[in-house]
Scaffold this motif. Structure first.
Motif, PDB file in Angstrom:
ATOM      1  N   LEU A 202     -98.274 -19.596 -33.629  1.00 34.62           N
ATOM      2  CA  LEU A 202     -97.751 -20.438 -32.254  1.00 34.62           C
ATOM      3  C   LEU A 202     -98.164 -19.865 -31.302  1.00 34.62           C
ATOM      4  N   VAL A 203     -98.604 -18.741 -31.400  1.00 35.84           N
ATOM      5  CA  VAL A 203     -98.998 -18.092 -29.780  1.00 35.84           C
ATOM      6  C   VAL A 203    -100.503 -18.833 -29.328  1.00 35.84           C
ATOM      7  N   ASP A 204    -101.263 -19.356 -30.690  1.00 28.17           N
ATOM      8  CA  ASP A 204    -102.648 -19.716 -30.344  1.00 28.17           C
ATOM      9  C   ASP A 204    -102.282 -20.641 -30.232  1.00 28.17           C
ATOM     10  N   ALA A 205    -101.093 -21.915 -31.061  1.00 28.94           N
ATOM     11  CA  ALA A 205    -101.020 -23.148 -29.934  1.00 28.94           C
ATOM     12  C   ALA A 205    -101.400 -23.338 -29.603  1.00 28.94           C
ATOM     13  N   LEU A 206    -100.034 -22.674 -28.915  1.00 26.62           N
ATOM     14  CA  LEU A 206     -99.475 -22.737 -27.075  1.00 26.62           C
ATOM     15  C   LEU A 206    -100.748 -22.552 -26.257  1.00 26.62           C
ATOM     16  N   ARG A 207    -101.641 -21.330 -27.081  1.00 30.61           N
ATOM     17  CA  ARG A 207    -102.632 -20.506 -25.664  1.00 30.61           C
ATOM     18  C   ARG A 207    -103.079 -21.986 -26.634  1.00 30.61           C
ATOM     19  N   LYS A 208    -103.913 -22.891 -27.171  1.00 30.48           N
ATOM     20  CA  LYS A 208    -104.865 -24.265 -27.499  1.00 30.48           C
ATOM     21  C   LYS A 208    -104.532 -24.945 -26.230  1.00 30.48           C
ATOM     22  N   SER A 209    -102.617 -24.990 -26.734  1.00 32.06           N
ATOM     23  CA  SER A 209    -102.643 -26.144 -25.783  1.00 32.06           C
ATOM     24  C   SER A 209    -102.853 -26.489 -24.342  1.00 32.06           C
ATOM     25  N   GLU A 210    -102.781 -24.831 -23.347  1.00 29.78           N
ATOM     26  CA  GLU A 210    -102.924 -25.336 -22.303  1.00 29.78           C
ATOM     27  C   GLU A 210    -104.172 -25.089 -21.980  1.00 29.78           C
ATOM     28  N   GLU A 211    -104.569 -24.851 -22.808  1.00 30.70           N
ATOM     29  CA  GLU A 211    -106.480 -24.276 -22.342  1.00 30.70           C
ATOM     30  C   GLU A 211    -107.621 -25.667 -22.438  1.00 30.70           C
ATOM     31  N   ARG A 212    -106.731 -27.009 -23.177  1.00 27.98           N
ATOM     32  CA  ARG A 212    -106.468 -27.828 -23.703  1.00 27.98           C
ATOM     33  C   ARG A 212    -106.155 -28.684 -22.719  1.00 27.98           C
ATOM     34  N   PHE A 213    -105.479 -27.994 -21.905  1.00 24.57           N
ATOM     35  CA  PHE A 213    -104.759 -28.583 -20.328  1.00 24.57           C
ATOM     36  C   PHE A 213    -106.266 -28.554 -18.974  1.00 24.57           C
ATOM     37  N   ARG A 214    -106.061 -27.487 -19.362  1.00 22.98           N
ATOM     38  CA  ARG A 214    -106.826 -26.559 -18.684  1.00 22.98           C
ATOM     39  C   ARG A 214    -107.942 -27.059 -18.772  1.00 22.98           C
ATOM     40  N   THR A 215    -108.485 -27.483 -19.402  1.00 21.90           N
ATOM     41  CA  THR A 215    -110.230 -28.158 -19.782  1.00 21.90           C
ATOM     42  C   THR A 215    -110.839 -29.191 -18.804  1.00 21.90           C
ATOM     43  N   LEU A 216    -109.145 -30.056 -19.527  1.00 22.19           N
ATOM     44  CA  LEU A 216    -108.796 -31.476 -19.185  1.00 22.19           C
ATOM     45  C   LEU A 216    -108.962 -31.849 -17.090  1.00 22.19           C
ATOM     46  N   ALA A 217    -108.434 -30.899 -17.252  1.00 22.46           N
ATOM     47  CA  ALA A 217    -107.197 -31.475 -15.669  1.00 22.46           C
ATOM     48  C   ALA A 217    -108.785 -30.749 -14.946  1.00 22.46           C
ATOM     49  N   GLU A 218    -109.200 -29.898 -15.049  1.00 19.30           N
ATOM     50  CA  GLU A 218    -110.310 -28.762 -14.047  1.00 19.30           C
ATOM     51  C   GLU A 218    -111.405 -29.432 -13.997  1.00 19.30           C
ATOM     52  N   ASN A 219    -112.068 -30.106 -15.312  1.00 21.41           N
ATOM     53  CA  ASN A 219    -112.850 -30.953 -15.190  1.00 21.41           C
ATOM     54  C   ASN A 219    -112.529 -32.766 -15.231  1.00 21.41           C
ATOM     55  N   SER A 220    -111.270 -32.625 -15.518  1.00 22.54           N
ATOM     56  CA  SER A 220    -111.254 -33.986 -14.518  1.00 22.54           C
ATOM     57  C   SER A 220    -111.432 -34.769 -13.293  1.00 22.54           C
ATOM     58  N   PRO A 221    -112.339 -36.135 -12.935  1.00 25.76           N
ATOM     59  CA  PRO A 221    -112.686 -36.493 -11.840  1.00 25.76           C
ATOM     60  C   PRO A 221    -111.449 -36.502 -10.308  1.00 25.76           C
ATOM     61  N   ASP A 222    -110.732 -36.921 -11.865  1.00 27.87           N
ATOM     62  CA  ASP A 222    -108.706 -37.732 -10.787  1.00 27.87           C
ATOM     63  C   ASP A 222    -108.400 -36.311 -10.255  1.00 27.87           C
ATOM     64  N   LEU A 223    -107.281 -36.651  -8.827  1.00 26.05           N
ATOM     65  CA  LEU A 223    -106.868 -35.627  -8.348  1.00 26.05           C
ATOM     66  C   LEU A 223    -105.664 -35.294  -9.597  1.00 26.05           C
ATOM     67  N   ILE A 224    -104.966 -33.720  -9.946  1.00 28.32           N
ATOM     68  CA  ILE A 224    -103.992 -33.924 -10.766  1.00 28.32           C
ATOM     69  C   ILE A 224    -103.452 -32.582  -9.920  1.00 28.32           C
ATOM     70  N   ALA A 225    -102.005 -32.621  -9.898  1.00 23.11           N
ATOM     71  CA  ALA A 225    -101.005 -31.810  -9.225  1.00 23.11           C
ATOM     72  C   ALA A 225     -99.538 -32.022  -9.407  1.00 23.11           C
ATOM     73  N   ARG A 226     -99.211 -30.495  -9.507  1.00 21.76           N
ATOM     74  CA  ARG A 226     -97.544 -30.238 -10.061  1.00 21.76           C
ATOM     75  C   ARG A 226     -96.978 -30.136  -9.410  1.00 21.76           C
ATOM     76  N   TYR A 227     -95.421 -30.645  -9.298  1.00 25.35           N
ATOM     77  CA  TYR A 227     -94.752 -30.361  -8.111  1.00 25.35           C
ATOM     78  C   TYR A 227     -93.364 -29.856  -8.593  1.00 25.35           C
ATOM     79  N   ASP A 228     -92.633 -28.924  -7.812  1.00 21.15           N
ATOM     80  CA  ASP A 228     -91.283 -28.470  -8.118  1.00 21.15           C
ATOM     81  C   ASP A 228     -90.501 -29.674  -7.546  1.00 21.15           C
ATOM     82  N   ARG A 229     -88.868 -29.299  -7.823  1.00 19.24           N
ATOM     83  CA  ARG A 229     -87.879 -30.183  -6.922  1.00 19.24           C
ATOM     84  C   ARG A 229     -88.504 -30.367  -5.583  1.00 19.24           C
ATOM     85  N   GLN A 230     -88.540 -28.987  -5.093  1.00 19.03           N
ATOM     86  CA  GLN A 230     -89.414 -29.048  -2.962  1.00 19.03           C
ATOM     87  C   GLN A 230     -90.405 -29.902  -3.303  1.00 19.03           C
ATOM     88  N   SER A 231     -91.186 -30.659  -3.937  1.00 20.89           N
ATOM     89  CA  SER A 231     -91.828 -31.050  -3.317  1.00 20.89           C
ATOM     90  C   SER A 231     -93.431 -30.422  -3.345  1.00 20.89           C
TER      91      SER A 231
END
Length: 962
Positions: free
Chosen positions: A455-484
Motif C-alpha cells: 500500500l505504501v509503495d502504491a501510494l509512493r508510486k502514484s505520487e511519483e507518477r503525478f510528480r513525473t507528469l507534472a514536473e515534465n509537463s509543458p502545461d502550467l499545473i497548480a493546486r489551490y486551497d479554498r483561499q485560492s
C-alpha cells in the motif's frame, strides 16, 4: 471430471493419468529392463511418441535388442520415428560443461516441450519419456534436486509421462528421501516383487485428509535410553555406508533450522509455497527439546513434509548408524514416514510398526489448513513386548551390518509403557498445536506487513507518477486551497510567472502582485468549483513580469477527498500560437474579400465601357476575359471576337473557325454535357454552361458560356449568339476558398474533438485517485457522454461532409465502444442493430448521441443483474418506413400533439425492466433527466414501454432540415 488415463504397461502401476512424473530404483540391468520394456511397449501400442535416454549401465544397442524381444515390429516403429533411443552421454548439464551420464532436466525442459508439440502435431497421443538421473558429484546435489522439483511441477502441465530411473548404488539415505519426495510415486524391487511407494507430499496434495481414529494403545512405563549425539556416531562397517548425519539432513535441501519469514508467501501467492522451516525457529525448538530430553529422556523428531529433519534428539544408534544409512532399510524408514504422515487429523496421532520391525508414532503439524510436517516418536518397543533377536540377526546379515554391533544397538532401543506413550503423545500433540498456531501467526504477520508495504509503495508510486507528469509537463499545473492560495506549482508555472516555487507556495494572486481584477477573476472561478464540484474551463490573456504576452486555456477541476472538494487543480495550456494563427487566418480572409470586391468593381467598369464603344467593349472583354460569338447554324460559320481567340489560345483572325473545330477543343469529359445544353437551346430554352477546354499546348482552362437561339418563324433555329468567359482564375479562387472553408470547419471539428478527448483524459486521470464505486461510476458515465460528443466531431473531421454525418455508422461505432467500455467480452449480452442510413446535422446528432449513450449505459448496468444474459437493440428508421412496416398506429396519446416527425429511434432491451413506480419523465436519475432534456431540445417526443423489458421510442426531425 478426472484426468484422462493411459496404460503404463507396468502391472503394479496400471492405468495412470497423463502428466504423471514417477521414478524407479534399480540395482541391476535386469531391474531396469523389467520396468522399462513393458513401459515403452505400452506407449508404442497406444500411438505415443517414445523417448528413451539410456542409463550408463545400458548401451543403445542393448536397449534396442531388449525392445525387439518384446515388440516384434520394433524396426517399423524406429523407421517411422515413433521411438528415439539416446545414449545418456549425449546430455549436457550446463552450457559449456559437458558431463557423461547426466541428464540436464532444466536445460532440456524446453526441448521436451518442443518434442511434445511435434508429437501432437504428428498425430501422436502424447510423449512417453524415460531418463536416468545418475548424479556423481555431491557438490551438484542441490542443483539436481531443484531441477527434479522443477520437472515435477512442469510435468503436471503437459501431456507426457516421465519415468526417472535411479541406481541405488549411487544414492545415500538422504538422497532417497529427496527423490521420493519429488515424484508422484516410486517403484522398488523387494525380494523379486515390484512395489509402489507413494510420495507423501504428492498424496497429501491430491487427496482430502481422511478422518482416521488412532488405534488404541495400552499403558507401559518409560525406560531410559542413550541419547543420540550429533558428533559421536560410529561407522557401521569400515567400508560400506556413511552414517546418517542429522546436520546434513537439516541442510541437504538448503533448509537449515531458523525462522525465515521472508519465504512466507504473500496473500497473492499460492498457499503451497511455504515450508515448515520457513515459519518456525528450528534452532530455538532444537535447544528446547535438547533440554527436555535431558529431563524426560523422551526422543523426538520434527520432520517436514519433504523429509527434512528440522529437530531431532534422542534418536537411537540402530536408526542413525544402521537403518537410515542403508538405501533399502532407509526406504523402509521413508515408507514409515509416509504412512505415518497420511490421513491423521489435527490433535490426533497414528502408530505404526515399520518394516524394520520397530514402533513409530506421529502427530501432524497443520498450518493454515495445510499439512506441513510431523512430530515423531520412535523407534521403540513396548514394555513386555518380546524381541525376536533371530529376526534382527537375519536382518543384519541381509543388509551387511556388523551383527554384534547391530544387536548391541538393538538392545539400546527404549521400551515404553502404553501409559507413557499416551502421556508423551499428549505432550507432542499440544506441541504440534502450539507450532501450528505460531506458524499461522507468523504467516499472518508477514502478510500484513507485506500488504502494508504494498500500500505504501502504491501510494509512493502514484505520487511519483503525478510528480513525473507534472514536473515534465509543458502545461502550467497548480493546486489551490479554498483561499485560492497556491499549494503546488510545477516548473512550467515557475518559468512563466517569474517566481521560484518557494515564493509562490502559500500565497494567493494578490500577494504575488497580480492586479485586483486578475485576483478576483481566479478567486471567483475557484469558489465556483469548490461550491459545485464541477470543472470549469476559461481562456485568458496574461502578461508576464518580463512583458511577454500569453494566451492560456485553463481547465479547473475539483480534487475530492471522501466526497468533498479538498482542493482544485488548474491545468493551463499555452494557446498563444493558436491565437496568433487565428489572427493571421482572419487577416488572410479579409484580404481575399477585398480582392474579390476589387475584381467585381473591375467587371462593372468593363461592362460600362462596353456600352460606350466597340473599342471599349473589346477592352472590357480583354480585361474581363469575356468574348462574344455568333454561330450561323445554316452555314456552320462561326464568328469569334478577339477575346474568344485569346481564351482558346489562338491568334485572332488567323484562320476560320467552325463548329466542329470548336468542339475539338472541348474536354472529352465535358463534351456530352455541353452538347446536351446546346440541344436544350435548340429546343427554345436559353442556356448557360461551364465546361473545360484544352488548348493546343495542353493547357486546361474553364470557361462559362451563355447563349440564346434565334428562330425563323419561331420554330426553325437559324442563329445562336452568346458569350464565352474565361473563369479559370475565378474557379481556382472559388475552389481555394471552398477548400479553405472546408479545412477551417474540419479544423474546428478536430480541435473540438481533441478538447473533448482532453476532458475525457482528465476525467480518467482524476478517477484514478478514487476508489468509491459511485464516484468511479460517475466519472465513467461522464467520460462516455464526452466520448459520444467527441465521436461526432471525429466523424465530421474525417468524413467528406462538414455539417452532416451518417448517423447509422456513428451509432455502430458508439455502441461498440460502449460495450468495450463496460468490458463485455462474453456473449451473454447481445447487441442487435437495425439502422437505416440517415444523415443528420450536428444540432440533432449530438443530443441523440448522448441519449443513446445514456439509454445503453443504463441497460448495461441495470437490465441484466447477476451476470444474466439478454439482448439490447437499437432501431433507426424514417417515419414513413416505420408506418409501412408496423401495424401500430404510431405514437401513444402522450405524443399525438407532435406530428410530422421525420425519424423514429428505438432503444430497448429484454432485461428486468424499469420499475413501475419510476416516472421516467420526472425521474431523479441524472441520466433519465438528461434524456428528457435533450429530447425536448431537439423538439422530439419520447415514450417508454415496460412490457418484455424496456423500450424507449423517440420521434424527431432533423434540425438541419427544418
Amino acid at each position: 471430471m478426472g484426468k484422462k488415463l493411459t496404460k503404463s504397461g507396468i502391472d503394479v502401476v496400471g492405468d495412470i493419468p497423463w502428466e504423471t512424473h514417477f521414478c524407479q530404483f534399480y540395482r541391476t540391468k535386469k531391474d531396469l529392463l523389467d520396468v522399462l520394456i513393458p513401459y515403452f511397449k505400452a506407449g508404442l501400442e497406444n500411438n505415443e511418441f517414445c523417448m528413451w535416454v539410456t542409463p550408463p549401465v545400458l548401451e543403445v544397442e542393448e536397449a534396442k535388442e531388449a525392445l525387439k524381444r518384446a515388440v516384434l515390429d520394433i524396426d517399423a516403429y524406429l523407421d517411422k520415428g515413433q521411438v528415439e533411443i539416446i545414449p545418456c552421454a549425449h546430455r549436457c548439464v550446463k552450457e559449456g560443461d559437458v558431463k557423461e551420464n547426466v541428464f540436464d532436466l532444466k536445460g532440456d525442459l524446453s526441448r521436451l516441450v518442443g518434442k511434445l508439440n511435434e508429437a501432437l502435431e504428428g498425430g501422436y497421443e502424447g510423449l512417453r519419456l524415460s531418463f536416468d538421473s545418475f548424479w556423481p558429484d555431491k557438490k551438484d546435489w542441490n542443483d539436481f534436486i531443484a531441477n527434479e522439483g522443477e520437472l515435477d511441477l512442469a510435468a503436471g502441465n503437459y501431456r507426457m509421462l516421465s519415468l526417472c530411473t535411479y541406481s541405488l548404488n549411487s544414492l545415500d539415505a538422504t538422497g532417497i528421501i529427496h527423490v521420493v519426495g519429488n515424484h508422484s510415486f516410486a517403484l522398488v524391487n523387494r525380494d523379486g516383487t515390484w512395489e509402489r511407494m507413494e510420495s507423501s507430499r504428492h498424496k497429501m496434495g491430491k487427496e482430502a485428509v481422511p478422518q482416521i481414529t488412532p488405534q488404541p494403545v495400552t499403558q507401559i512405563a518409560p525406560q531410559t535410553t542413550k541419547s543420540w549425539e550429533h558428533n559421536n556416531i560410529q561407522q557401521v562397517h569400515e567400508k560400506e555406508y556413511p552414517e546418517f548425519d542429522m546436520d546434513s539432513a537439516f541442510h541437504q535441501s538448503g533448509k537449515g533450522p531458523g525462522l525465515k519469514l521472508e519465504s512466507i508467501p504473500s496473500s497473492a501467492q499460492e498457499k503451497v509455497n511455504f515450508e515448515l522451516a520457513d515459519i518456525v525457529d528450528s534452532r530455538a525448538i532444537q535447544s528446547l527439546m535438547d533440554d527436555f530430553y535431558k529431563l524426560a529422556h523422551v526422543p523426538i523428531g520434527i520432520i517436514d513434509f519433504n523429509g527434512n529433519v528440522l529437530v531431532g534428539v534422542g534418536w537411537q544408534d540402530i536408526c542413525t548408524r544402521f537403518h537410515r544409512v542403508h538405501p533399502e532399510a532407509c526406504m523402509y524408514c521413508v515408507e514409515s514416514d509416509t504412512k505415518l504422515s497420511t490421513g491423521v487429523p489435527p490433535g490426533e496421532f497414528k502408530m505404526y510398526r515399520c518394516k524394520n520391525n520397530m514402533w513409530d508414532i506421529a502427530t501432524p503439524i497443520i498450518v493454515g489448513g495445510r499439512h506441513v510436517g510431523n512430530i515423531f516418536l520412535g523407534q521403540f518397543f513396548f514394555e513386555g513386548e518380546l524381541t525376536d533377536y533371530e529376526l534382527f540377526r537375519a536382518q543384519a546379515r541381509k543388509y551387511g551390518f556388523n551383527e554384534e554391533e547391530y544387536i548391541a544397538a538393538l538392545k539400546k532401543v527404549p521400551r515404553f509403557s502404553r501409559e507413557t506413550v499416551n502421556t508423551i503423545m499428549s505432550f507432542f500433540m499440544k506441541l504440534a498445536n502450539m507450532l501450528s498456531q505460531l506458524g499461522y501467526s507468523n504467516i499472518r504477520l508477514t502478510r500484513s506487513l507485506e500488504e502494508r508495504e504494498e500500500l505504501v509503495d502504491a501510494l509512493r508510486k502514484s505520487e511519483e507518477r503525478f510528480r513525473t507528469l507534472a514536473e515534465n509537463s509543458p502545461d502550467l499545473i497548480a493546486r489551490y486551497d479554498r483561499q485560492s492560495r497556491h499549494m503546488y506549482v510545477n516548473p512550467a508555472a515557475e518559468e512563466i510567472s517569474g517566481y521560484p516555487q518557494e515564493e509562490i507556495i502559500g500565497k494567493n494572486y494578490s500577494e504575488l502582485g497580480a492586479g485586483s481584477e486578475m485576483a478576483k477573476f481566479w478567486e471567483e472561478h475557484h469558489r465556483n468549483v469548490f461550491a459545485t464540484g464541477k470543472p470549469e474551463t476559461v481562456e485568458f490573456q496574461y502578461i508576464s513580469p518580463q512583458g511577454k504576452e500569453y494566451y492560456f486555456n485553463t481547465r479547473i477541476v475539483p480534487e475530492l477527498v471522501e466526497g468533498e472538494v479538498s482542493s482544485v487543480l488548474a491545468i493551463s495550456r499555452d494557446i498563444t500560437d493558436k491565437k496568433e494563427a487565428e489572427a493571421r487566418l482572419k487577416e488572410t480572409l479579409d484580404n481575399l474579400e477585398e480582392l474579390v470586391e476589387e475584381r467585381t468593381r473591375q467587371l462593372e467598369q468593363a461592362y460600362k465601357s462596353l456600352k460606350e464603344s466597340e473599342k471599349g467593349l473589346a477592352e472590357a472583354q480583354r480585361m474581363a476575359h469575356i468574348g462574344n460569338w455568333s454561330w450561323n447554324i445554316k452555314t456552320d460559320e462561326l464568328f469569334w471576337s478577339d477575346e474568344v481567340y485569346r481564351i482558346f489560345g489562338l491568334n485572332p483572325q488567323e484562320f476560320k473557325v467552325t463548329y466542329d473545330l470548336f468542339l475539338t477543343y472541348v474536354h472529352p469529359e465535358d463534351l456530352e454535357r455541353l452538347l446536351n445544353s446546346i440541344n436544350e437551346g435548340l429546343n427554345g430554352r436559353p442556356y448557360d454552361v461551364n465546361y473545360r477546354i484544352i488548348l493546343a499546348d495542353g493547357e486546361e482552362r474553364v470557361v462559362h458560356t451563355e447563349a440564346e437561339i434565334i428562330f425563323y418563324e419561331g420554330t426553325v433555329p437559324v442563329q445562336a449568339k452568346g458569350i464565352v468567359q474565361d473563369i479559370t482564375e475565378r474557379k481556382m479562387t472559388e475552389e481555394s476558398m471552398e477548400k479553405m472553408e472546408k479545412f477551417r470547419i474540419k479544423e474546428i471539428h478536430h480541435r473540438i474533438k481533441n478538447n473533448l478527448q482532453v476532458i475525457s483524459s482528465l476525467l480518467s486521470l482524476q478517477a484514478e485517485t478514487f476508489r468509491e464505486r459511485d464516484v468511479l461510476e460517475a466519472f465513467k458515465e461522464s467520460q462516455n457522454r464526452v466520448f459520444s460528443m467527441a465521436l461526432i466531431h471525429e466523424v465530421l473531421y474525417k468524413g467528406e461532409s462538414t455539417d452532416t454525418l451518417d448517423f447509422a455508422a456513428y451509432l455502430r461505432k458508439l455502441t461498440a465502444d460502449l460495450f468495450r467500455s463496460y468490458k463485455l467480452g462474453s456473449d451473454k449480452i447481445k447487441l442487435n442493430l437495425d439502422l437505416e442510413q440517415v444523415y443528420l446535422g450536428m444540432d440533432t446528432a449530438i443530443p441523440l448521441g448522448i441519449i443513446v449513450n445514456e439509454l445503453i449505459s443504463n441497460a448495461l448496468k441495470h437490465a441484466f443483474p447477476s451476470g444474466s444474459g439478454g439482448e439490447i437493440y437499437v432501431n433507426l428508421c424514417k417515419n414513413e418506413s416505420f408506418a409501412a412496416n408496423h401495424a401500430s398506429p404510431g405514437p401513444d396519446p402522450s405524443c399525438t400533439d407532435k406530428n410530422g416527425f421525420h425519424y423514429l429511434l428505438t432503444v430497448g432491451d429484454n432485461g428486468k425492466g424499469i420499475p413501475e413506480d419510476i416516472e421516467f419523465l420526472n425521474a431523479d436519475s441524472l441520466g433519465l433527466q438528461l434524456v428528457n432534456i435533450l429530447v425536448e431540445q431537439i423538439d422530439g417526443c419520447i415514450e417508454l414501454k415496460r412490457d418484455h423489458g424496456t423500450k424507449f421510442s423517440i420521434w424527431f426531425s432533423n434540425v438541419h432540415e427544418l
